[in-house]
Design a protein around this motif. Structure first.
Motif, mmCIF file in Angstrom:
data_model
loop_
_atom_site.group_PDB
_atom_site.id
_atom_site.type_symbol
_atom_site.label_atom_id
_atom_site.label_comp_id
_atom_site.label_asym_id
_atom_site.label_seq_id
_atom_site.Cartn_x
_atom_site.Cartn_y
_atom_site.Cartn_z
ATOM 1 N N GLU A 142 10.493 -8.944 -22.961
ATOM 2 C CA GLU A 142 10.801 -10.302 -23.292
ATOM 3 C C GLU A 142 11.094 -10.844 -22.019
ATOM 4 O O GLU A 142 11.003 -12.052 -21.666
ATOM 5 C CB GLU A 142 11.746 -10.313 -24.546
ATOM 6 C CG GLU A 142 10.874 -10.109 -25.816
ATOM 7 C CD GLU A 142 12.065 -10.017 -26.895
ATOM 8 O OE1 GLU A 142 11.887 -9.447 -28.208
ATOM 9 O OE2 GLU A 142 13.291 -10.097 -26.415
ATOM 10 N N ASN A 143 11.796 -9.796 -21.194
ATOM 11 C CA ASN A 143 12.625 -10.708 -20.142
ATOM 12 C C ASN A 143 11.727 -10.350 -18.573
ATOM 13 O O ASN A 143 12.136 -10.556 -17.535
ATOM 14 C CB ASN A 143 14.050 -9.955 -19.945
ATOM 15 C CG ASN A 143 14.752 -10.465 -21.081
ATOM 16 O OD1 ASN A 143 15.187 -11.637 -20.852
ATOM 17 N ND2 ASN A 143 14.840 -9.877 -22.180
ATOM 18 N N GLN A 144 10.538 -9.744 -18.793
ATOM 19 C CA GLN A 144 9.875 -9.507 -17.715
ATOM 20 C C GLN A 144 9.558 -10.560 -16.746
ATOM 21 O O GLN A 144 9.802 -10.685 -15.385
ATOM 22 C CB GLN A 144 8.581 -9.034 -17.996
ATOM 23 C CG GLN A 144 7.594 -8.432 -16.606
ATOM 24 C CD GLN A 144 6.498 -7.607 -16.997
ATOM 25 O OE1 GLN A 144 6.924 -6.540 -17.636
ATOM 26 N NE2 GLN A 144 5.419 -7.856 -16.790
ATOM 27 N N SER A 145 9.216 -11.755 -17.512
ATOM 28 C CA SER A 145 9.102 -12.840 -16.391
ATOM 29 C C SER A 145 10.272 -13.427 -15.738
ATOM 30 O O SER A 145 9.954 -14.081 -14.886
ATOM 31 C CB SER A 145 8.402 -14.099 -17.550
ATOM 32 O OG SER A 145 9.647 -14.283 -18.608
ATOM 33 N N SER A 146 11.460 -13.082 -16.332
ATOM 34 C CA SER A 146 12.527 -13.513 -15.297
ATOM 35 C C SER A 146 12.789 -12.711 -14.274
ATOM 36 O O SER A 146 13.635 -13.031 -13.502
ATOM 37 C CB SER A 146 13.907 -13.491 -16.354
ATOM 38 O OG SER A 146 14.225 -12.059 -16.713
ATOM 39 N N PHE A 147 12.031 -11.385 -13.997
ATOM 40 C CA PHE A 147 12.091 -10.734 -12.900
ATOM 41 C C PHE A 147 11.654 -11.337 -11.908
ATOM 42 O O PHE A 147 10.551 -12.011 -11.892
ATOM 43 C CB PHE A 147 11.429 -9.436 -13.052
ATOM 44 C CG PHE A 147 11.838 -8.301 -14.057
ATOM 45 C CD1 PHE A 147 11.178 -7.251 -14.724
ATOM 46 C CD2 PHE A 147 13.245 -8.617 -14.654
ATOM 47 C CE1 PHE A 147 11.626 -6.643 -15.655
ATOM 48 C CE2 PHE A 147 13.604 -7.828 -15.879
ATOM 49 C CZ PHE A 147 12.789 -6.728 -16.228
ATOM 50 N N LYS A 148 12.317 -11.546 -10.775
ATOM 51 C CA LYS A 148 11.834 -12.230 -9.276
ATOM 52 C C LYS A 148 10.433 -11.708 -9.210
ATOM 53 O O LYS A 148 9.669 -12.599 -8.827
ATOM 54 C CB LYS A 148 12.732 -11.780 -8.238
ATOM 55 C CG LYS A 148 13.897 -12.854 -7.820
ATOM 56 C CD LYS A 148 14.390 -12.275 -6.378
ATOM 57 C CE LYS A 148 15.469 -13.165 -6.121
ATOM 58 N NZ LYS A 148 16.412 -12.297 -4.970
ATOM 59 N N TYR A 149 10.105 -10.567 -9.393
ATOM 60 C CA TYR A 149 8.854 -10.064 -8.758
ATOM 61 C C TYR A 149 8.041 -9.421 -10.083
ATOM 62 O O TYR A 149 7.997 -8.347 -10.107
ATOM 63 C CB TYR A 149 8.820 -9.202 -7.915
ATOM 64 C CG TYR A 149 9.672 -9.593 -6.747
ATOM 65 C CD1 TYR A 149 11.168 -8.987 -6.722
ATOM 66 C CD2 TYR A 149 9.408 -10.092 -5.789
ATOM 67 C CE1 TYR A 149 11.986 -9.247 -5.781
ATOM 68 C CE2 TYR A 149 10.182 -10.628 -4.441
ATOM 69 C CZ TYR A 149 11.576 -10.345 -4.571
ATOM 70 O OH TYR A 149 12.316 -10.302 -3.672
ATOM 71 N N THR A 203 18.935 -7.377 -13.863
ATOM 72 C CA THR A 203 18.197 -7.569 -12.728
ATOM 73 C C THR A 203 18.164 -8.935 -12.233
ATOM 74 O O THR A 203 17.282 -9.467 -11.540
ATOM 75 C CB THR A 203 16.682 -7.699 -13.497
ATOM 76 O OG1 THR A 203 16.899 -8.883 -14.649
ATOM 77 C CG2 THR A 203 16.095 -6.332 -14.318
ATOM 78 N N GLY A 204 19.502 -9.349 -12.095
ATOM 79 C CA GLY A 204 19.852 -10.218 -11.394
ATOM 80 C C GLY A 204 19.941 -11.570 -12.332
ATOM 81 O O GLY A 204 20.236 -12.809 -12.033
#
Ligand code: P6P
Length: 334
Positions: free
Chosen positions: A14-21, A178-179
């Motif tokens: 669910e939070n992958q899109s919020s990872f910078k890369y 992840t920031g």
């Protein structure tokens, strides 16, 4: 949306899109760490039953006696990370140099390096006190497809893309960032699944717990001595409570929940303190700042220190912002 009871796997997706890369590789890397954590947790929990207690008889690169579980945890994390085509290099407290992965495969596209303290506080194992694993993740800075170099590991902490710890305590938790804030997941050992139990963890602005090995008091700089006496003085909301487990992950975790400060200063017997910058202080400092806390070497921000050596040590003060600011005042006055 009630995020509680999300599994770690669901949360990562669910939070992958919020990872910078967000290429999916960081998600795979966090999942690999999750798997290794379960394996090590299983070994830690049965340590008293099989012959993996006690010293391995070896000395690690730090010159410290290795515990059997240190060696086992190190091997499990390295093996788990190596087996997945995600990382191109690993550095560990238990290894003298860094480990190059896939260097002979010119086509590999692995772009992350991982630095780990596989079992921090391991001297506590034989007395059944909680210990932890600490990890720190960077994107490599040398060209993808080439063997990693020391430059990929000696990055300032501000470059971290993810960091976290596993605490093997009364329950086993994986806490990471992840920031985009700090989230804690508790392992349900019956089914081997981590569930989101501590969403969006934040340090209280201040606290009443100070964590330091006061047995070294006579060796501390005067400013640190003065701060300890300030904590013990009957005035305002003081005296504070002294809590020191001898396991950074455990002291940090408690202080993040209750408010407090952890200190491992330099001293006349340890000119840069004891804690290692790359795989203890930087990941914990990243978590602290993401949780509205603060982390310093007594003068500046831990995350802005430019590393010069893989195993370099730095003085470390970390926790509730107002408490860290106060000890910095005492250090500046000394
Ligand atoms: P001391 C464990 O070896 C560690 O690196 C930290 O986890 C812990 O806070 C500290 O060292 C304990 O060191 O010198 O107080 O025993």
């Amino acid at each position: 949306m009630d995020l509680r009871n999300r599994t770690l796997g669901e949360f990562i997706i669910e939070n992958q899109s919020s990872f910078k890369y967000s290429t999916g590789e960081l998600s795979k890397l966090i999942n690999a760490i999750r798997l290794a954590a379960k394996v090590v947790n299983h070994e830690v929990n049965k340590a008293g039953l099989v012959d993996i207690l006690g010293a391995s008889g070896d000395i690690n690169v730090q010159g410290e006696g290795q515990q059997k579980l240190d060696v086992l945890a190190n091997e499990k994390f390295i093996q788990t990370l190596k087996n997945r085509e995600i990382v191109c290099g690993i550095a560990s407290e238990e290894e003298e140099g860094f480990i190059t992965i896939n260097s002979n495969d010119k086509n590999h596209q692995n772009k992350y390096v991982v630095l780990i303290d596989p079992l921090d506080g391991s001297s506590n194992i034989d007395v059944n006190v909680s210990v932890g694993t600490i990890f720190s993740i960077y994107r490599r800075i040398t060209p993808v497809g080439t063997p990693v170099t020391m430059e990929d590991f000696l990055q300032p902490g501000i470059n971290q893309v993810a960091a976290g710890y596993i605490i093997y305590g009364t329950s086993t938790m994986l806490v990471y960032t992840t920031g985009d804030g700090v989230n804690g997941f508790t392992l349900n050992p019956a089914i081997g699944t981590f569930y989101l139990s501590h969403p969006d963890m934040k340090f209280p602005e201040t606290g009443r717990i100070y964590s330091i090995n006061e047995g070294n008091y006579v060796h501390f700089p005067q400013g640190v001595k003065n701060y300890i006496k300030y904590c013990q003085k009957e005035e305002d909301d003081r005296p504070y409570t002294s809590r020191y487990i001898g396991s950074l992950v455990s002291d940090f975790h408690r202080n993040m929940i209750k408010g407090g400060i952890y200190m491992y200063p330099k001293s006349s017997i340890a000119s840069n303190g004891k804690l290692r910058l790359l795989y203890e202080c930087n990941p914990v400092a990243f978590l602290a700042e993401q949780a509205n806390g603060k982390a310093t070497d007594g003068h500046g921000r831990i995350l802005e220190i430019k590393p010069s050596e893989l195993h370099q040590r730095v003085p470390f003060f970390c926790g509730s912002k107002k408490m860290v600011d106060k000890v910095m005042e005492f250090i500046a006055e000394q």
